[in-house]
Design a protein around this motif. Structure first.
Motif, PDB file in Angstrom:
ATOM      1  N   ARG A 120      -6.839  -1.516  -5.267  1.00  0.00           N
ATOM      2  CA  ARG A 120      -7.509  -0.240  -4.967  1.00  0.00           C
ATOM      3  C   ARG A 120      -6.664   0.920  -5.480  1.00  0.00           C
ATOM      4  NH1 ARG A 120     -10.186   1.058   0.749  1.00  0.00           N
ATOM      5  NH2 ARG A 120     -11.782  -0.159  -0.359  1.00  0.00           N
ATOM      6  N   PHE A 121      -7.323   1.861  -6.162  1.00  0.00           N
ATOM      7  CA  PHE A 121      -6.674   3.098  -6.581  1.00  0.00           C
ATOM      8  C   PHE A 121      -7.632   4.244  -6.296  1.00  0.00           C
ATOM      9  CE2 PHE A 121      -5.902   6.502  -9.639  1.00  0.00           C
ATOM     10  CZ  PHE A 121      -4.552   6.732  -9.454  1.00  0.00           C
ATOM     11  N   TYR A 122      -7.319   5.024  -5.273  1.00  0.00           N
ATOM     12  CA  TYR A 122      -8.095   6.208  -4.927  1.00  0.00           C
ATOM     13  C   TYR A 122      -7.175   7.424  -5.037  1.00  0.00           C
ATOM     14  CZ  TYR A 122     -11.705   3.317  -2.570  1.00  0.00           C
ATOM     15  OH  TYR A 122     -12.676   2.413  -2.264  1.00  0.00           O
ATOM     16  N   GLU A 123      -7.617   8.453  -5.719  1.00  0.00           N
ATOM     17  CA  GLU A 123      -6.840   9.691  -5.797  1.00  0.00           C
ATOM     18  C   GLU A 123      -7.803  10.875  -5.857  1.00  0.00           C
ATOM     19  OE1 GLU A 123      -3.438  11.631  -5.310  1.00  0.00           O
ATOM     20  OE2 GLU A 123      -3.425   9.451  -5.653  1.00  0.00           O
ATOM     21  N   HIS A 177     -12.118   6.774  -7.770  1.00  0.00           N
ATOM     22  CA  HIS A 177     -11.975   5.618  -6.884  1.00  0.00           C
ATOM     23  C   HIS A 177     -12.229   4.336  -7.670  1.00  0.00           C
ATOM     24  CE1 HIS A 177     -12.796   7.917  -2.849  1.00  0.00           C
ATOM     25  NE2 HIS A 177     -11.989   8.565  -3.651  1.00  0.00           N
ATOM     26  N   SER A 222       0.827  -1.204   0.000  1.00  0.00           N
ATOM     27  CA  SER A 222       0.000   0.000   0.000  1.00  0.00           C
ATOM     28  C   SER A 222       0.860   1.252   0.000  1.00  0.00           C
ATOM     29  CB  SER A 222      -0.938   0.023   1.211  1.00  0.00           C
ATOM     30  OG  SER A 222      -0.211   0.188   2.411  1.00  0.00           O
ATOM     31  N   GLY A 247      -4.031  10.352  -1.660  1.00  0.00           N
ATOM     32  CA  GLY A 247      -3.938   9.089  -2.385  1.00  0.00           C
ATOM     33  C   GLY A 247      -4.044   7.876  -1.472  1.00  0.00           C
ATOM     34  N   ASP A 248      -4.667   6.828  -1.966  1.00  0.00           N
ATOM     35  CA  ASP A 248      -4.797   5.556  -1.243  1.00  0.00           C
ATOM     36  C   ASP A 248      -4.717   4.443  -2.276  1.00  0.00           C
ATOM     37  OD1 ASP A 248      -5.414   3.379   0.307  1.00  0.00           O
ATOM     38  OD2 ASP A 248      -7.384   4.078   0.936  1.00  0.00           O
ATOM     39  N   TRP A 249      -3.546   3.843  -2.405  1.00  0.00           N
ATOM     40  CA  TRP A 249      -3.303   2.787  -3.387  1.00  0.00           C
ATOM     41  C   TRP A 249      -2.968   1.502  -2.635  1.00  0.00           C
ATOM     42  CZ3 TRP A 249       1.000   5.760  -6.552  1.00  0.00           C
ATOM     43  CH2 TRP A 249       0.481   6.998  -6.967  1.00  0.00           C
ATOM     44  N   ARG A 250      -3.621   0.390  -3.014  1.00  0.00           N
ATOM     45  CA  ARG A 250      -3.394  -0.868  -2.306  1.00  0.00           C
ATOM     46  C   ARG A 250      -3.461  -2.059  -3.267  1.00  0.00           C
ATOM     47  NH1 ARG A 250      -7.392  -0.436   3.020  1.00  0.00           N
ATOM     48  NH2 ARG A 250      -7.617   1.840   2.988  1.00  0.00           N
ATOM     49  N   TYR A 251      -2.683  -3.065  -2.946  1.00  0.00           N
ATOM     50  CA  TYR A 251      -2.869  -4.386  -3.543  1.00  0.00           C
ATOM     51  C   TYR A 251      -2.752  -5.391  -2.418  1.00  0.00           C
ATOM     52  CZ  TYR A 251      -2.538  -8.537  -6.420  1.00  0.00           C
ATOM     53  OH  TYR A 251      -2.781  -9.767  -6.981  1.00  0.00           O
ATOM     54  N   ARG A 271      -0.089   5.426   0.872  1.00  0.00           N
ATOM     55  CA  ARG A 271      -1.095   6.416   1.235  1.00  0.00           C
ATOM     56  C   ARG A 271      -0.409   7.752   1.422  1.00  0.00           C
ATOM     57  NH1 ARG A 271      -3.904   2.352   5.669  1.00  0.00           N
ATOM     58  NH2 ARG A 271      -3.892   0.578   4.262  1.00  0.00           N
TER      59      ARG A 271
END
Length: 403
Positions: A151-154, A172, A88, A104-108, A90
């Motif tokens: 997840r890809f949130y920006e 999102h 992740s 930003g919140d990016w996760r795998y 963030r």
């Protein structure tokens, strides 16, 4: 107990080696040099067990530190004792004079977690047909799930004049895949339809993979002195999310997220005496959401809600959450060690089994220890033990305050 002490020793050693440096002398009108720390990480919570790996972090200023907040980025590359992988990134980036904020919140995640069904009344142990709810033939109580999440949130937020208000847009994306539901080997519940599968089938979603893609309209009030560990003032967020099929969502829907936090300073001489309050609401406005995208405990941005329960313990189409925490110093003339006591409450409603919001409320409570490892930006190690209803409890080891 020896493992907890060992983890604390390692974490304190590495954190002090990474952060225990002399305060930086800032030059007016000069952007501060980018700082990167490849910090070893040890953490714990009920959903993941113990977590080991790297938590690289970076801090920098995008403008004059006198009128620009500190930007930060935190990553995670973790392996857990439950055989999960967590990747992740963030970030909260404040441009010069705080004119723009980038979030930003990016996760795998290659992960697993239990689910217990929908609403606030779900039992701990698996059962097929509890007397309190329909539909019949659906399993309620603890059911295990393996899945992957991309997840890809920006979000970009624009400051309104010189105020603390921001307006902005976000994108999102959540892709859940390789979903598998199963029971623990020791579970003796009769065969039935897993809650996840029953809900998704009844609402026209696939049971193994689904996509939620949309944009958000956001209003933010950012008035905290230091966001990662505030001593005073407040924060508010209103986010309306629209998930149209033309952006890739399996079905069209919209949700409303409300988040408010207030910090009351209880002493002018020792500002670490704080009463912190948090109110959080997440609601399905129209359409349908896939099961894992429904509002759920512990799925806020930093997974801090619901201490006392595992992540995902309660889930539904509507969610209300509140928490109160008293934070205090443990030393007379030093800010290194602190403590906390807290109480939280949550309630969920949904149409699937016809449970109304606030029909049932679940409480959690606990105590915690705080170790401030960098007084300049209040970077803090937090260790909490919390209790919930019907035997739920958990130990939580993290960086920075819960909210």
């Amino acid at each position: 107990m020896k493992y907890t002490l060992l983890a604390w020793f390692c974490l304190l050693f590495f954190c002090r080696s990474g952060f225990g440096q002399e305060p930086v002398q800032y030059t007016p009108n000069k952007i501060n040099q980018f700082k990167f720390v490849p910090l070893p990480a040890i953490g714990s919570n009920p959903a993941n067990g113990w977590m080991f790996g790297l938590a690289p972090s970076a801090t920098w200023y995008m403008g004059n530190p006198e009128n620009t907040k500190l930007s930060n980025l935190v990553g995670n590359i973790l392996y857990t004792t439950k055989k999960q992988w967590i990747f992740s990134v963030r970030s909260n980036i404040f441009l010069s004079e705080n004119d723009l904020i980038l979030v930003g919140d990016w996760r795998y995640l290659i992960t697993s977690q239990p689910t217990f069904g929908l609403g606030s009344s779900t039992p701990n142990d698996p059962t097929q047909d509890p007397s309190f709810r329909e539909p019949p033939g659906v399993l309620w109580g603890e059911q295990q799930m393996n899945f992957r999440l991309l997840r890809f949130y920006e979000t970009i937020l624009k400051r309104i004049s010189t105020s603390n208000w921001y307006l902005g847009l976000g994108y999102h994306l959540d892709i859940h895949s390789r979903i598998e539901s199963f029971l623990n080997e020791e579970s003796q519940a009769p065969e039935g339809v897993f809650t996840h599968d029953a809900y998704n089938i009844s609402n026209g979603f696939d049971t193994e993979r689904y996509v939620l893609s949309g944009f958000t309209l956001n209003a933010v009030y950012e008035n905290r002195d230091i966001p990662v560990s505030p001593y005073e003032r407040n924060f508010a967020l209103i986010s309306y999310k629209i998930n149209p099929t033309f952006l890739g969502s399996d079905q069209s829907s919209s949700t409303l997220l409300l988040d408010y936090r207030h910090y009351f300073n209880l002493s002018q001489t020792r500002k670490r005496h704080i009463l912190a309050l948090w109110g959080y609401g997440n609601f399905l406005v129209n359409g349908q959401l896939p099961y894992m995208n429904l509002p759920s405990l512990g799925w806020d941005m930093f997974s801090r809600s619901g201490r006392g329960y595992p992540q995902g313990r309660f889930r539904g189409e509507s969610m209300l959450y509140s928490e109160a925490e008293y934070r205090f110093p443990l030393q007379k003339g030093n800010e290194t060690f602190g403590g906390t006591v807290f109480l939280n409450a949550n309630s969920f409603g949904n149409e699937f089994n016809q449970e109304k919001l606030l029909e049932s409320v679940n409480f959690g409570y606990g105590v915690g220890l705080r170790v401030m490892i960098n007084k300049e930006n209040r970077t803090t190690i937090t260790a909490d033990y919390a209790f919930g209803r019907k035997g739920n409890s958990g130990f939580y080891l993290n960086i920075n305050e819960s909210f």
